[in-house]
Design a protein around this motif. Structure first.
Motif, PDB file in Angstrom:
ATOM      1  N   LYS A 162       0.820  -1.033  -0.116  1.00  0.00           N
ATOM      2  CA  LYS A 162       0.065  -0.079   0.027  1.00  0.00           C
ATOM      3  C   LYS A 162       0.888   1.408  -0.068  1.00  0.00           C
ATOM      4  O   LYS A 162       1.780   1.410   0.900  1.00  0.00           O
ATOM      5  CB  LYS A 162      -0.792  -0.003   1.301  1.00  0.00           C
ATOM      6  N   ARG A 163       0.627   2.176  -0.881  1.00  0.00           N
ATOM      7  CA  ARG A 163       1.403   3.398  -0.794  1.00  0.00           C
ATOM      8  C   ARG A 163       0.730   4.268   0.220  1.00  0.00           C
ATOM      9  O   ARG A 163      -0.395   4.379   0.309  1.00  0.00           O
ATOM     10  CB  ARG A 163       1.666   3.899  -2.266  1.00  0.00           C
ATOM     11  N   PRO A 164       1.659   5.332   0.299  1.00  0.00           N
ATOM     12  CA  PRO A 164       1.117   6.340   1.131  1.00  0.00           C
ATOM     13  C   PRO A 164       0.118   7.408   0.396  1.00  0.00           C
ATOM     14  O   PRO A 164       0.217   7.492  -0.744  1.00  0.00           O
ATOM     15  CB  PRO A 164       2.318   7.195   1.923  1.00  0.00           C
ATOM     16  N   MET A 165      -0.914   8.047   1.177  1.00  0.00           N
ATOM     17  CA  MET A 165      -1.392   8.977   0.537  1.00  0.00           C
ATOM     18  C   MET A 165      -0.668  10.214   0.033  1.00  0.00           C
ATOM     19  O   MET A 165       0.265  10.676   0.502  1.00  0.00           O
ATOM     20  CB  MET A 165      -2.733   9.953   1.427  1.00  0.00           C
ATOM     21  N   SER A 166      -0.988  10.896  -1.522  1.00  0.00           N
ATOM     22  CA  SER A 166      -0.066  11.794  -2.065  1.00  0.00           C
ATOM     23  C   SER A 166      -0.571  13.227  -1.450  1.00  0.00           C
ATOM     24  O   SER A 166      -1.884  13.406  -0.958  1.00  0.00           O
ATOM     25  CB  SER A 166      -0.161  11.967  -3.480  1.00  0.00           C
ATOM     26  N   GLN A 167       0.055  14.186  -1.688  1.00  0.00           N
ATOM     27  CA  GLN A 167      -0.370  15.362  -1.409  1.00  0.00           C
ATOM     28  C   GLN A 167      -1.435  16.099  -2.117  1.00  0.00           C
ATOM     29  O   GLN A 167      -2.446  16.507  -1.676  1.00  0.00           O
ATOM     30  CB  GLN A 167       0.887  16.527  -1.712  1.00  0.00           C
ATOM     31  N   LYS A 168      -1.733  15.374  -3.426  1.00  0.00           N
ATOM     32  CA  LYS A 168      -2.594  15.787  -4.107  1.00  0.00           C
ATOM     33  C   LYS A 168      -4.116  15.101  -3.730  1.00  0.00           C
ATOM     34  O   LYS A 168      -5.328  16.039  -3.798  1.00  0.00           O
ATOM     35  CB  LYS A 168      -2.257  15.322  -5.629  1.00  0.00           C
ATOM     36  N   PHE A 178      -4.624  14.512  -0.495  1.00  0.00           N
ATOM     37  CA  PHE A 178      -4.832  15.254   0.850  1.00  0.00           C
ATOM     38  C   PHE A 178      -5.535  16.567   0.588  1.00  0.00           C
ATOM     39  O   PHE A 178      -6.465  16.873   1.228  1.00  0.00           O
ATOM     40  CB  PHE A 178      -3.647  15.708   1.465  1.00  0.00           C
ATOM     41  N   LYS A 179      -5.021  17.122  -0.595  1.00  0.00           N
ATOM     42  CA  LYS A 179      -5.760  18.297  -0.931  1.00  0.00           C
ATOM     43  C   LYS A 179      -7.278  18.170  -1.541  1.00  0.00           C
ATOM     44  O   LYS A 179      -8.009  19.135  -1.416  1.00  0.00           O
ATOM     45  CB  LYS A 179      -4.946  19.179  -1.993  1.00  0.00           C
ATOM     46  N   LYS A 180      -7.487  17.225  -2.086  1.00  0.00           N
ATOM     47  CA  LYS A 180      -8.770  16.884  -2.728  1.00  0.00           C
ATOM     48  C   LYS A 180      -9.693  16.064  -1.494  1.00  0.00           C
ATOM     49  O   LYS A 180     -10.805  15.882  -1.796  1.00  0.00           O
ATOM     50  CB  LYS A 180      -8.617  15.710  -3.898  1.00  0.00           C
ATOM     51  N   LYS A 181      -9.089  16.153  -0.244  1.00  0.00           N
ATOM     52  CA  LYS A 181      -9.803  15.597   0.841  1.00  0.00           C
ATOM     53  C   LYS A 181     -10.048  14.013   0.516  1.00  0.00           C
ATOM     54  O   LYS A 181     -11.304  13.600   0.765  1.00  0.00           O
ATOM     55  CB  LYS A 181     -10.960  16.521   1.140  1.00  0.00           C
ATOM     56  N   GLU A 182      -9.346  13.210  -0.034  1.00  0.00           N
ATOM     57  CA  GLU A 182      -9.620  11.753  -0.106  1.00  0.00           C
ATOM     58  C   GLU A 182      -9.514  11.069   1.180  1.00  0.00           C
ATOM     59  O   GLU A 182      -8.949  11.582   2.038  1.00  0.00           O
ATOM     60  CB  GLU A 182      -8.577  11.294  -1.174  1.00  0.00           C
ATOM     61  N   VAL A 183     -10.399   9.969   1.211  1.00  0.00           N
ATOM     62  CA  VAL A 183     -10.437   9.154   2.458  1.00  0.00           C
ATOM     63  C   VAL A 183      -9.563   7.798   2.286  1.00  0.00           C
ATOM     64  O   VAL A 183      -9.592   7.356   0.991  1.00  0.00           O
ATOM     65  CB  VAL A 183     -11.812   8.637   2.692  1.00  0.00           C
ATOM     66  N   ASP A 184      -8.609   7.376   3.125  1.00  0.00           N
ATOM     67  CA  ASP A 184      -8.107   6.376   2.977  1.00  0.00           C
ATOM     68  C   ASP A 184      -8.773   4.993   3.525  1.00  0.00           C
ATOM     69  O   ASP A 184      -9.245   5.107   4.517  1.00  0.00           O
ATOM     70  CB  ASP A 184      -6.739   6.393   3.945  1.00  0.00           C
ATOM     71  N   VAL A 185      -8.917   4.127   2.382  1.00  0.00           N
ATOM     72  CA  VAL A 185      -9.878   3.054   2.664  1.00  0.00           C
ATOM     73  C   VAL A 185      -9.140   1.874   2.632  1.00  0.00           C
ATOM     74  O   VAL A 185      -9.878   0.523   2.551  1.00  0.00           O
ATOM     75  CB  VAL A 185     -10.863   3.029   1.321  1.00  0.00           C
ATOM     76  N   VAL A 186      -7.675   1.717   3.107  1.00  0.00           N
ATOM     77  CA  VAL A 186      -7.085   0.459   3.058  1.00  0.00           C
ATOM     78  C   VAL A 186      -6.416   0.522   4.450  1.00  0.00           C
ATOM     79  O   VAL A 186      -5.870   1.564   4.921  1.00  0.00           O
ATOM     80  CB  VAL A 186      -6.015   0.426   1.961  1.00  0.00           C
ATOM     81  N   THR A 187      -6.612  -0.666   4.926  1.00  0.00           N
ATOM     82  CA  THR A 187      -6.023  -0.887   6.448  1.00  0.00           C
ATOM     83  C   THR A 187      -5.342  -2.089   6.597  1.00  0.00           C
ATOM     84  O   THR A 187      -5.776  -3.091   5.956  1.00  0.00           O
ATOM     85  CB  THR A 187      -6.933  -0.821   7.317  1.00  0.00           C
ATOM     86  N   VAL A 188      -3.857  -2.117   7.048  1.00  0.00           N
ATOM     87  CA  VAL A 188      -3.072  -3.188   6.951  1.00  0.00           C
ATOM     88  C   VAL A 188      -2.878  -3.432   8.260  1.00  0.00           C
ATOM     89  O   VAL A 188      -2.174  -3.053   9.186  1.00  0.00           O
ATOM     90  CB  VAL A 188      -1.515  -2.972   6.079  1.00  0.00           C
ATOM     91  N   PRO A 189      -3.710  -4.368   9.098  1.00  0.00           N
ATOM     92  CA  PRO A 189      -3.806  -4.743  10.378  1.00  0.00           C
ATOM     93  C   PRO A 189      -2.556  -5.726  10.633  1.00  0.00           C
ATOM     94  O   PRO A 189      -1.901  -5.290  11.884  1.00  0.00           O
ATOM     95  CB  PRO A 189      -5.132  -5.193  10.812  1.00  0.00           C
ATOM     96  N   THR A 190      -2.130  -6.600   9.958  1.00  0.00           N
ATOM     97  CA  THR A 190      -1.363  -7.643  10.220  1.00  0.00           C
ATOM     98  C   THR A 190      -0.010  -7.623   9.078  1.00  0.00           C
ATOM     99  O   THR A 190      -0.421  -7.015   8.020  1.00  0.00           O
ATOM    100  CB  THR A 190      -1.788  -9.056  10.677  1.00  0.00           C
ATOM    101  N   LYS A 191       0.776  -8.396   9.316  1.00  0.00           N
ATOM    102  CA  LYS A 191       1.972  -8.674   8.223  1.00  0.00           C
ATOM    103  C   LYS A 191       1.520  -9.556   7.115  1.00  0.00           C
ATOM    104  O   LYS A 191       2.124  -9.384   5.958  1.00  0.00           O
ATOM    105  CB  LYS A 191       3.169  -9.205   8.862  1.00  0.00           C
ATOM    106  N   ASP A 192       0.292 -10.326   6.996  1.00  0.00           N
ATOM    107  CA  ASP A 192      -0.150 -10.878   6.006  1.00  0.00           C
ATOM    108  C   ASP A 192      -1.840 -10.496   5.636  1.00  0.00           C
ATOM    109  O   ASP A 192      -2.158 -11.382   4.859  1.00  0.00           O
ATOM    110  CB  ASP A 192      -0.033 -12.298   6.216  1.00  0.00           C
TER     111      ASP A 192
END
Length: 728
Positions: free
Chosen positions: A252-258, A260-274
């Protein structure tokens, strides 16, 4: 049991007409529809204003208005003077004239009623007709007032003490109407709901003020609440590494500045290593918003904080070791354009400048030279060389020689050969990075329906180990592939022909790649490498016992990319799930598949041998059979038309190239023939005959090329018409 009921209820039975008193003081008739002996209550019904109405009344009230129905065991002398009778109100008379045959049932004019006086004594009164002792008429409108009924004796004797009387009152309270209790319960629940709704609205207003201007603030709140309940343990350096033949990882890549400016929502969660969770936004029919949390599991899952070095350590590092053991290793970067494929494979970006020193290309090259100089492999006499090419729309182009078009052929041993591919020997990591930089500048890119700058081709970079002898036989090979953006596979409905062909080729190559990786984990499975150019040139990376493959699926975290993210994860999940276990039904495979005893360990189906189908048609049919649920008839027909189009194009271009070579010979022949005319006594007839033969030869060659050009144009028209039908 009947005697006990009669002793309590008296003449009050189902279907009996009784007088009842309403809350507004009115007294009228009603029919008994239910009796409750335990609570000493009666349910009555009556017809009023075109509707049937009913209520539950205590037995004492019924007997108080209908003394003739009271049980015989009650003594009227012991009735408590606790209630005073209120006379029944008179009925208004219209014109004071009787209407014959219309009115209420007859009443006994001489019926006696016990009336409690002010001093507590009971006085008997006889109801008389207002005009004398004459019996009342059938018409009730002749009465100015109705005679009051007799009062029933009280259930408590006069000598009852105060505690007993209080207990009786409490018993009456316990016998309250069930309807009243139900109404109170509904009122209590309604009040609770209103309080909860008010609290919810207050919380939503608080969050709306906190994330001002975010149109998806409700989904954001639900995701934050979900994450608060999780105990995240992401992959850390030092965790044990799996050593599988097929490894599938997610990054999963981090949220970009673009974003953040568009007020996007992070819909991906990585709770464990697999494990990885996708919070897919949904809406119900009534527009209520909710989340559908979809879970996926892979060998490794990297969150947005993972570095390129950590990703390389758990994915491609073990593959480098395998090529020094004579193996074939392959590492794929798969995902939507903009999800981080080039960042992971080539290196981090600082602005628009890419640092090639911290990508998987650079890390793998450093480890190759470390192992090459180690004591274990120092005496193997190995040399390192590199090749870099791209596959675009079913064609192969060399990125190390000015993007020269290459031909992919099979030799007599069914070995795939890329004719004319440049393979450059390298001495250091810097040489490798220089080749990669030069090749990236020539790679094809363009605009798609999802991104403005999409990779339109598959880029294949190969690190080759050869023995340093005269023939330089192959020792090991590591192929690193940056695949085209998977969203381009959905562009097959575009109005532009070139975009449609690109999308069709990418779609087909990704399906073929998936099946080839799946075949690695299934013994005796067929390898459909001929279904696409990508799998055809990588054929030696899918066969043999020393083959290792790793896929790194890149995903974008934003809500706007949720659909592409889910498609990427489903593709990767399909590869891993079926790479371990064969989904085919049990049974013998004899006569269908056979293992070859050659060195590469390839597996061939009987249909491939002696079949009348071309390699392309055969591979496409096998690909459809392996993906029966995913490939429709329309998809197959469209892929067939595109494949036929590519075949005709190759034949036409090849014929044109051959014609250019022949034309050079014709020029020499024409020059020689013209030289004869310079002689004084040349044979004119022979000159004319040779010239005619040469013209005929040219006409035949040009006509053959013209026929191929016409066939190609007809195929283009057919593809265009078929595409319009699919869009409509």
């Amino acid at each position: 049991m009947t005697d006990e009921v009669d002793s309590v209820m008296g003449g009050v039975k189902m279907g009996v007409n009784v007088d009842i008193k309403r809350s507004d003081g009115r007294i009228h008739s009603a029919v008994v529809s239910g009796i409750n002996v335990e609570s000493k209550s009666v349910t009555v019904e009556w017809f009023e204003k075109g509707e049937t109405k009913g209520k539950e009344i205590e037995l004492e009230q019924i007997l108080g208005l209908n003394q003739e129905l009271a049980p015989s065991s009650y003594d009227t002398a012991n009735v408590l003077p606790s209630k005073k009778y209120v006379p029944r109100p008179s009925l208004s008379v219209v014109n004071n004239k009787a209407v014959p045959g219309v009115g209420l049932p007859k009443r006994n004019p001489g019926r006696h009623t016990n009336v409690v006086t002010t001093n507590g004594h009971i006085k008997e009164q006889s109801v008389k007709n207002q005009k004398g002792s004459k019996p009342p008429q059938n018409n009730p409108t002749n009465f100015d007032s109705m005679p009051p009924p007799k009062q029933v004796p009280s259930l408590l004797p006069e000598t009852t003490n105060k505690p007993t009387r209080v207990a009786a009152v409490q018993g009456n309270n316990r016998r309250r109407s069930n309807v009243v209790k139900e109404v109170e319960k509904l009122k209590e629940n309604r009040d609770k709901r209103r309080v909860q709704q008010a609290q919810t609205v207050e919380g939503q207003e608080h969050l709306r003020n906190k994330v001002t201007g975010n149109p998806n603030w409700e989904f954001l709140q639900m995701i934050l609440e979900y994450k608060d309940e999780l105990e995240c343990t992401p992959l850390q350096d030092g965790d044990p590494m799996a050593n599988n033949r097929i490894t599938v990882c997610i990054r999963k890549r981090p949220m970009s500045q673009k974003e953040f400016k568009k007020k996007e929502v992070d819909v991906v969660t990585v709770p464990t290593k697999d494990n990885i969770t996708i919070h897919e936004p949904k809406s119900k029919v009534d527009l209520t918003k909710y989340l559908e949390n979809q879970q996926f599991r892979f060998d490794c899952a990297f969150d947005e904080n993972a570095s390129n070095e950590l990703v390389y350590k758990y994915t491609a590092r073990s593959l480098v070791q395998s090529i020094f053991e004579g193996g074939m290793a392959t590492c794929f970067a798969y995902g939507q354009t903009g999800s981080g494929k080039t960042h992971t494979m080539g290196g981090e970006f600082h602005g628009k400048t890419q640092d090639c020193n911290n990508g998987i290309y650079a890390f793998a090259t450093r480890d190759v030279y470390k192992l090459l100089k180690s004591s274990k492999y120092k005496n193997e006499n190995l040399v390192v060389s590199c090749s870099y090419f791209e596959i675009y729309s079913g064609k192969v182009f060399d990125l190390l020689s000015g993007k020269t078009k290459l031909r992919v052929l099979e030799d007599g041993k069914q070995q795939v050969v890329v004719v004319g591919l440049t393979e450059t020997e390298v001495e250091s990591v810097e040489d490798v990075l220089k080749l990669i930089t030069n090749g990236n500048n020539l790679r094809t890119s363009g605009q798609t329906s999802a991104n403005a700058h999409s990779s339109r081709s598959h880029a294949v970079f190969q690190i080759v180990l050869r023995q340093n002898t005269r023939k330089k036989p192959l020792y090991g090979k590591f192929s690193l592939i940056d695949l085209a953006g998977n969203e381009r596979g959905a562009d097959t409905n575009s109005a532009d022909r070139q975009t449609r062909i690109e999308g069709a080729e990418i779609n087909k190559s990704l399906l073929a790649l998936k099946e080839c990786i799946r075949a690695l984990g299934r013994k005796g499975a067929h390898l459909p490498f001929r279904a696409s150019k990508l799998t055809q040139v990588l054929r030696d990376s899918f066969v043999g016992d020393k083959v290792r493959t790793c896929m790194i699926a890149m995903i974008s975290p934003s809500l706007s990319s949720c659909e592409h993210t889910l498609n990427t994860l489903r593709y990767a999940d399909r590869v891993k799930e079926l790479g371990v276990k064969d989904p085919a039904k049990g049974g013998s495979n004899e006569g269908v598949m056979m293992d070859c005893d050659d060195d590469d360990g390839d597996i061939l189906e009987d249909d491939d041998v002696g079949s009348g189908l071309s390699h392309e048609d055969s591979g496409l049919a096998q690909l459809r059979s392996l993906n029966d649920g995913e490939c429709s008839a329309d998809w197959y027909n469209f892929q067939e038309s595109v494949a036929q189009l590519q075949i005709l194009e190759e034949e036409m271009v090849e014929s044109h190239n051959d014609l250019l070579v022949i034309m050079e010979e014709w020029i020499q022949q024409d020059a020689s023939l013209l030289a004869i005319t310079n002689e004084v006594d040349y044979d004119q007839d022979a000159y004319a005959q040779q010239l005619d033969d040469m013209i005929t030869e040219k006409q035949v060659a040009l006509e053959a090329l013209r026929i191929k050009a016409k066939s190609f144009r007809a195929c283009l028209s057919e593809e265009e018409a078929q595409s319009k039908r699919r869009r409509n």
